[in-house]
Write a protein that holds these residues in place. Sequence first.
Motif, PDB file in Angstrom:
ATOM      1  N   MET A 183      32.984  13.214   1.008  1.00  0.00           N
ATOM      2  CA  MET A 183      32.762  13.517   2.407  1.00  0.00           C
ATOM      3  C   MET A 183      32.664  15.031   2.569  1.00  0.00           C
ATOM      4  SD  MET A 183      35.512  10.758   3.930  1.00  0.00           S
ATOM      5  CE  MET A 183      35.384  11.248   5.613  1.00  0.00           C
ATOM      6  N   ASP A 184      31.617  15.454   3.230  1.00  0.00           N
ATOM      7  CA  ASP A 184      31.381  16.878   3.423  1.00  0.00           C
ATOM      8  C   ASP A 184      31.913  17.344   4.774  1.00  0.00           C
ATOM      9  OD1 ASP A 184      30.023  17.136   0.980  1.00  0.00           O
ATOM     10  OD2 ASP A 184      28.132  16.538   1.909  1.00  0.00           O
ATOM     11  N   SER A 185      32.248  18.621   4.833  1.00  0.00           N
ATOM     12  CA  SER A 185      32.628  19.236   6.103  1.00  0.00           C
ATOM     13  C   SER A 185      31.419  19.222   7.029  1.00  0.00           C
ATOM     14  CB  SER A 185      33.080  20.677   5.876  1.00  0.00           C
ATOM     15  OG  SER A 185      34.204  20.715   5.054  1.00  0.00           O
ATOM     16  N   PHE A 186      31.688  19.242   8.338  1.00  0.00           N
ATOM     17  CA  PHE A 186      30.599  19.319   9.307  1.00  0.00           C
ATOM     18  C   PHE A 186      31.075  20.097  10.525  1.00  0.00           C
ATOM     19  CE2 PHE A 186      32.868  15.366   9.954  1.00  0.00           C
ATOM     20  CZ  PHE A 186      33.027  15.258  11.321  1.00  0.00           C
ATOM     21  N   ASN A 187      30.113  20.604  11.278  1.00  0.00           N
ATOM     22  CA  ASN A 187      30.403  21.412  12.457  1.00  0.00           C
ATOM     23  C   ASN A 187      30.187  20.597  13.723  1.00  0.00           C
ATOM     24  OD1 ASN A 187      30.910  23.772  10.921  1.00  0.00           O
ATOM     25  ND2 ASN A 187      28.723  24.082  10.722  1.00  0.00           N
ATOM     26  N   ILE A 188      31.012  20.879  14.712  1.00  0.00           N
ATOM     27  CA  ILE A 188      30.861  20.271  16.034  1.00  0.00           C
ATOM     28  C   ILE A 188      31.012  21.376  17.072  1.00  0.00           C
ATOM     29  CG2 ILE A 188      31.772  18.041  15.279  1.00  0.00           C
ATOM     30  CD1 ILE A 188      34.380  18.751  16.845  1.00  0.00           C
ATOM     31  N   THR A 189      30.564  21.104  18.274  1.00  0.00           N
ATOM     32  CA  THR A 189      30.786  22.009  19.396  1.00  0.00           C
ATOM     33  C   THR A 189      31.450  21.203  20.502  1.00  0.00           C
ATOM     34  OG1 THR A 189      28.859  23.340  18.819  1.00  0.00           O
ATOM     35  CG2 THR A 189      29.709  23.574  21.060  1.00  0.00           C
ATOM     36  N   ILE A 190      32.578  21.713  20.983  1.00  0.00           N
ATOM     37  CA  ILE A 190      33.275  21.090  22.110  1.00  0.00           C
ATOM     38  C   ILE A 190      33.457  22.159  23.180  1.00  0.00           C
ATOM     39  CG2 ILE A 190      34.425  19.378  20.650  1.00  0.00           C
ATOM     40  CD1 ILE A 190      36.998  21.067  20.954  1.00  0.00           C
ATOM     41  N   THR A 191      33.941  21.753  24.334  1.00  0.00           N
ATOM     42  CA  THR A 191      34.170  22.698  25.424  1.00  0.00           C
ATOM     43  C   THR A 191      35.667  22.869  25.642  1.00  0.00           C
ATOM     44  OG1 THR A 191      32.119  22.014  26.466  1.00  0.00           O
ATOM     45  CG2 THR A 191      33.706  23.180  27.852  1.00  0.00           C
ATOM     46  N   ILE A 192      36.102  24.121  25.635  1.00  0.00           N
ATOM     47  CA  ILE A 192      37.490  24.464  25.925  1.00  0.00           C
ATOM     48  C   ILE A 192      37.466  25.551  26.979  1.00  0.00           C
ATOM     49  CG2 ILE A 192      39.647  25.425  25.024  1.00  0.00           C
ATOM     50  CD1 ILE A 192      38.914  24.256  22.295  1.00  0.00           C
ATOM     51  N   GLN A 193      38.150  25.325  28.092  1.00  0.00           N
ATOM     52  CA  GLN A 193      38.194  26.271  29.210  1.00  0.00           C
ATOM     53  C   GLN A 193      36.786  26.709  29.610  1.00  0.00           C
ATOM     54  OE1 GLN A 193      40.773  29.370  27.748  1.00  0.00           O
ATOM     55  NE2 GLN A 193      42.593  28.106  27.951  1.00  0.00           N
ATOM     56  N   ASP A 194      35.888  25.730  29.737  1.00  0.00           N
ATOM     57  CA  ASP A 194      34.500  25.937  30.148  1.00  0.00           C
ATOM     58  C   ASP A 194      33.692  26.797  29.183  1.00  0.00           C
ATOM     59  OD1 ASP A 194      34.846  24.383  32.474  1.00  0.00           O
ATOM     60  OD2 ASP A 194      35.648  26.118  33.555  1.00  0.00           O
TER      61      ASP A 194
END
Length: 94
Positions: A1-12
Amino acid sequence: MDSFNITITIQDQPISLTLQPESPEAYKVIYHDMLVGEIVKSKDTGNWEELPIDQVSPGIYKMYEHHDSNTAKVLLDEKTISEIGTEIERQQAS
């Protein structure tokens, strides 16, 4: 299993995180090459939760410290863990 990137929202603010799989049910959460913590999927509830910090092996990473007051502080609170878990499940399904 490889690492992967995500984008989430924290404090807008959009925050990019790297998730490093330790197993299908455990992921290290990395922000700017620093370890924020690790989340695991509970066998009892099926929910994602933070692994207690004393059970996390940092490996090659320094522990995350928030220094820039212009950026959101990354904490593994309930909302953030839920967003990360949703992204993990989306990644696993693809």
